[in-house]
Write a protein that holds these residues in place. Structure first.
Motif, PDB file in Angstrom:
ATOM      1  N   GLY A 196       0.816  -1.216   0.000  1.00 25.56           N
ATOM      2  CA  GLY A 196       0.000   0.000   0.000  1.00 25.56           C
ATOM      3  C   GLY A 196       0.844   1.258   0.000  1.00 25.56           C
ATOM      4  N   ARG A 197       0.159   2.391  -0.060  1.00 28.17           N
ATOM      5  CA  ARG A 197       0.844   3.680   0.003  1.00 28.17           C
ATOM      6  C   ARG A 197       1.080   4.060   1.451  1.00 28.17           C
ATOM      7  N   PHE A 198       2.227   4.648   1.706  1.00 33.18           N
ATOM      8  CA  PHE A 198       2.560   5.062   3.065  1.00 33.18           C
ATOM      9  C   PHE A 198       2.018   6.465   3.319  1.00 33.18           C
ATOM     10  N   VAL A 199       0.695   6.515   3.511  1.00 36.40           N
ATOM     11  CA  VAL A 199      -0.003   7.756   3.843  1.00 36.40           C
ATOM     12  C   VAL A 199      -0.831   7.486   5.092  1.00 36.40           C
ATOM     13  N   ALA A 200      -1.288   8.550   5.738  1.00 39.20           N
ATOM     14  CA  ALA A 200      -1.873   8.423   7.076  1.00 39.20           C
ATOM     15  C   ALA A 200      -3.029   7.430   7.151  1.00 39.20           C
ATOM     16  N   LYS A 202      -3.748   4.842   5.623  1.00 41.27           N
ATOM     17  CA  LYS A 202      -3.454   3.428   5.384  1.00 41.27           C
ATOM     18  C   LYS A 202      -3.095   2.670   6.661  1.00 41.27           C
ATOM     19  N   GLY A 203      -2.835   3.395   7.771  1.00 39.79           N
ATOM     20  CA  GLY A 203      -2.688   2.742   9.063  1.00 39.79           C
ATOM     21  C   GLY A 203      -1.386   1.999   9.311  1.00 39.79           C
ATOM     22  N   TYR A 204      -0.317   2.399   8.638  1.00 42.97           N
ATOM     23  CA  TYR A 204       0.933   1.656   8.807  1.00 42.97           C
ATOM     24  C   TYR A 204       1.600   1.884  10.162  1.00 42.97           C
ATOM     25  N   GLU A 205       1.286   2.986  10.843  1.00 42.81           N
ATOM     26  CA  GLU A 205       1.781   3.155  12.207  1.00 42.81           C
ATOM     27  C   GLU A 205       1.238   2.044  13.102  1.00 42.81           C
ATOM     28  N   ASP A 206      -0.031   1.715  12.920  1.00 48.58           N
ATOM     29  CA  ASP A 206      -0.644   0.619  13.681  1.00 48.58           C
ATOM     30  C   ASP A 206       0.015  -0.713  13.346  1.00 48.58           C
ATOM     31  N   LEU A 207       0.292  -0.908  12.063  1.00 46.10           N
ATOM     32  CA  LEU A 207       0.906  -2.166  11.651  1.00 46.10           C
ATOM     33  C   LEU A 207       2.270  -2.347  12.316  1.00 46.10           C
ATOM     34  N   LEU A 208       3.070  -1.275  12.362  1.00 46.66           N
ATOM     35  CA  LEU A 208       4.383  -1.379  12.995  1.00 46.66           C
ATOM     36  C   LEU A 208       4.267  -1.642  14.490  1.00 46.66           C
ATOM     37  N   ASP A 209       3.302  -1.007  15.146  1.00 49.30           N
ATOM     38  CA  ASP A 209       3.074  -1.303  16.568  1.00 49.30           C
ATOM     39  C   ASP A 209       2.705  -2.778  16.744  1.00 49.30           C
ATOM     40  N   ALA A 210       1.922  -3.305  15.787  1.00 50.97           N
ATOM     41  CA  ALA A 210       1.522  -4.719  15.857  1.00 50.97           C
ATOM     42  C   ALA A 210       2.732  -5.638  15.688  1.00 50.97           C
ATOM     43  N   THR A 211       3.707  -5.226  14.859  1.00 48.69           N
ATOM     44  CA  THR A 211       4.904  -6.066  14.679  1.00 48.69           C
ATOM     45  C   THR A 211       5.639  -6.239  16.010  1.00 48.69           C
ATOM     46  N   ALA A 212       5.736  -5.147  16.776  1.00 45.85           N
ATOM     47  CA  ALA A 212       6.449  -5.210  18.055  1.00 45.85           C
ATOM     48  C   ALA A 212       5.681  -6.051  19.074  1.00 45.85           C
ATOM     49  N   ILE A 213       4.359  -5.944  19.067  1.00 48.52           N
ATOM     50  CA  ILE A 213       3.533  -6.728  19.997  1.00 48.52           C
ATOM     51  C   ILE A 213       3.709  -8.218  19.725  1.00 48.52           C
ATOM     52  N   LEU A 214       3.632  -8.603  18.445  1.00 52.95           N
ATOM     53  CA  LEU A 214       3.743 -10.023  18.103  1.00 52.95           C
ATOM     54  C   LEU A 214       5.167 -10.533  18.301  1.00 52.95           C
ATOM     55  N   HIS A 215       6.145  -9.650  18.119  1.00 56.12           N
ATOM     56  CA  HIS A 215       7.548 -10.055  18.270  1.00 56.12           C
ATOM     57  C   HIS A 215       7.856 -10.496  19.699  1.00 56.12           C
ATOM     58  N   ARG A 216       7.156  -9.925  20.663  1.00 58.57           N
ATOM     59  CA  ARG A 216       7.380 -10.314  22.065  1.00 58.57           C
ATOM     60  C   ARG A 216       6.943 -11.762  22.311  1.00 58.57           C
ATOM     61  N   GLN A 217       6.084 -12.258  21.433  1.00 57.99           N
ATOM     62  CA  GLN A 217       5.604 -13.629  21.581  1.00 57.99           C
ATOM     63  C   GLN A 217       6.292 -14.587  20.609  1.00 57.99           C
ATOM     64  N   ASP A 218       6.722 -14.069  19.464  1.00 59.41           N
ATOM     65  CA  ASP A 218       7.275 -14.927  18.409  1.00 59.41           C
ATOM     66  C   ASP A 218       8.315 -14.132  17.630  1.00 59.41           C
ATOM     67  N   THR A 219       9.581 -14.478  17.790  1.00 60.33           N
ATOM     68  CA  THR A 219      10.659 -13.714  17.145  1.00 60.33           C
ATOM     69  C   THR A 219      10.954 -14.189  15.724  1.00 60.33           C
ATOM     70  N   GLY A 220      10.219 -15.204  15.271  1.00 62.08           N
ATOM     71  CA  GLY A 220      10.478 -15.748  13.932  1.00 62.08           C
ATOM     72  C   GLY A 220       9.582 -15.197  12.854  1.00 62.08           C
ATOM     73  N   VAL A 221       8.915 -14.059  13.116  1.00 66.71           N
ATOM     74  CA  VAL A 221       8.000 -13.458  12.138  1.00 66.71           C
ATOM     75  C   VAL A 221       8.669 -12.255  11.487  1.00 66.71           C
ATOM     76  N   HIS A 222       8.647 -12.216  10.172  1.00 63.30           N
ATOM     77  CA  HIS A 222       9.179 -11.084   9.416  1.00 63.30           C
ATOM     78  C   HIS A 222       8.036 -10.419   8.646  1.00 63.30           C
ATOM     79  N   LEU A 231       5.068   9.122   4.141  1.00 63.82           N
ATOM     80  CA  LEU A 231       5.398   8.742   5.521  1.00 63.82           C
ATOM     81  C   LEU A 231       6.503   7.700   5.610  1.00 63.82           C
ATOM     82  N   ARG A 232       7.138   7.362   4.499  1.00 65.95           N
ATOM     83  CA  ARG A 232       8.116   6.265   4.539  1.00 65.95           C
ATOM     84  C   ARG A 232       9.222   6.509   5.558  1.00 65.95           C
ATOM     85  N   SER A 233       9.843   7.686   5.532  1.00 62.72           N
ATOM     86  CA  SER A 233      10.949   7.948   6.460  1.00 62.72           C
ATOM     87  C   SER A 233      10.475   7.891   7.909  1.00 62.72           C
TER      88      SER A 233
END
Length: 370
Positions: A196-200, A202-222, A231-233
């Motif tokens: 998707g496009r990195f614009v407000a 599209k909710g990618y800030e939420d997606l990145l927060d979700a990556t950190a939440i899931l990483h605490r339970q499973d470090t094998g997810v990319h 918003l890429r930078s």
């Protein structure tokens, strides 16, 4: 019809800025050329014109100044469109977007041709919506969510025709070990893909927060993010602050996303508002289980508990939970993927989309549909 009838398409943009331009190009390419001859207008040279010409579609450049910049140049553009309508003997004007309709609708009116306004965005343009509605013979919307922009219109005037995808081009395939290795992924790593496009919205800030939440339970997810935008930078910095830079891969824009989709164990769309969600049907066509927010037109595509999980927008914890569930239950993910493929074949195929659009052309020309 004894000879193909010309349809004059007008694109809002000369570059491919989103799914609207992709859908327009695919529609023109897939038309029955024994019945219809597509002719394209673009506001400037760019990828849209190049791809159209590569597909042997006659293409003209006519500047389309912004609505707020109406001037004598605007009148010249309307006049140029009127001349092309007559030169090409176009029977219908098909305007892809608001700016395209403003110019195309006026030119069609002067040429006494019906104009179709193809609307792919749910956000209203206020008084301009009513003016362009009056200029149009029909309005096509790509989702029921977008149709709510015209609640004051008549049901017969506004036609919902969902976008479609080529189910041969987007079909299940084995993931490439070479592509996986290029990303530095092992065969054991699980992969979540989003496009998707990195614009407000599209909710990618939420997606990145979700990556950190899931990483605490499973470090094998990319997490593989395909796209770019303003918003890429900011998103790259957020990923670094979360300590996820080694697990979140920013791929930039990709013309062909199939190899990347093939790697996905789960596909995610985190949007706060989605007019349709084209990437969802692309992923589903490749038999990918999806997790998406229940925003805009998404529930028209994803059936909760049948082809994927829907979660409330703006809740990274719920996004992480739904993704984690599918990663842990391969049987459920596979069943969702297989169901999603069937849904796309039955409701969102390119062939079905083209059939409905061509039927509308026939209706406007007074030709009986088969």
């Amino acid at each position: 019809m004894s000879r193909p009838q010309s349809i004059l398409f007008i694109s809002n943009h000369g570059d491919i800025v989103g799914g609207g331009e992709i859908s327009l190009l695919q529609l023109m390419r897939a038309l029955d050329r024994s019945q219809w001859k597509p002719v394209l207008i673009v506001p400037h040279e760019g990828a849209v014109a190049k791809e159209a010409r590569d597909s042997e579609i006659s293409t003209f450049v006519v500047p389309l100044p912004a609505v707020s910049e109406a001037s004598m140049a605007s009148l010249s553009s309307v006049r140029a469109l009127w001349r092309i309508i007559n030169q090409e003997d176009a029977q219908i004007v098909h305007a892809n977007g608001t700016r395209a309709m403003m110019y195309g609708g006026l030119a069609a009116k002067f040429a006494r041709r019906p104009a179709i306004w193809h609307v792919r965005v749910a956000d209203s343009d206020g008084w301009l919506d009513r003016a362009l509605y009056q200029l149009s013979a029909k309005v096509i919307v790509n989702s029921e969510a977008v149709s709510r922009r015209f609640t004051w219109g008549t049901a017969d005037h506004v036609r919902c025709i969902h976008n479609g995808v080529d189910t041969v081009w987007f079909s299940p395939r084995r993931p490439s070990s070479k592509h996986r290795a290029a990303l530095g992924l092992s065969e054991c790593d699980r992969v979540v893909v989003s496009v998707g496009r990195f614009v407000a919205y599209k909710g990618y800030e939420d997606l990145l927060d979700a990556t950190a939440i899931l990483h605490r339970q499973d470090t094998g997810v990319h997490w593989v993010l395909v796209g770019d935008g303003e918003l890429r930078s900011d998103l790259v910095r957020q990923s670094e602050k979360l300590g996820m830079s080694h697990h979140v891969h920013f791929m930039g824009w990709m013309e062909d996303i199939r190899e990347t989709l093939a790697l996905a164990d789960v596909f995610v769309l985190p949007s706060h508002g989605e007019h349709f969600g084209r990437v969802l049907i692309e992923a589903m066509a490749m038999e990918k289980a999806v997790v998406a927010t229940d925003a805009g037109g998404v529930p028209e595509i994803v059936s909760h508990g049948e082809t994927g999980w829907l979660v409330e927008a703006g809740h990274p914890d719920r996004l992480a939970q739904a993704v984690g569930r599918l990663l842990c239950d391969g049987t459920e993910a596979r069943q969702f993927g297989e169901s999603g493929r069937r849904v796309v074949e039955n409701r969102f195929s390119l062939q079905g989309h083209v059939h409905h659009v061509q039927s509308l052309y026939q209706e406007l020309m007074g030709v009986c549909c088969e």
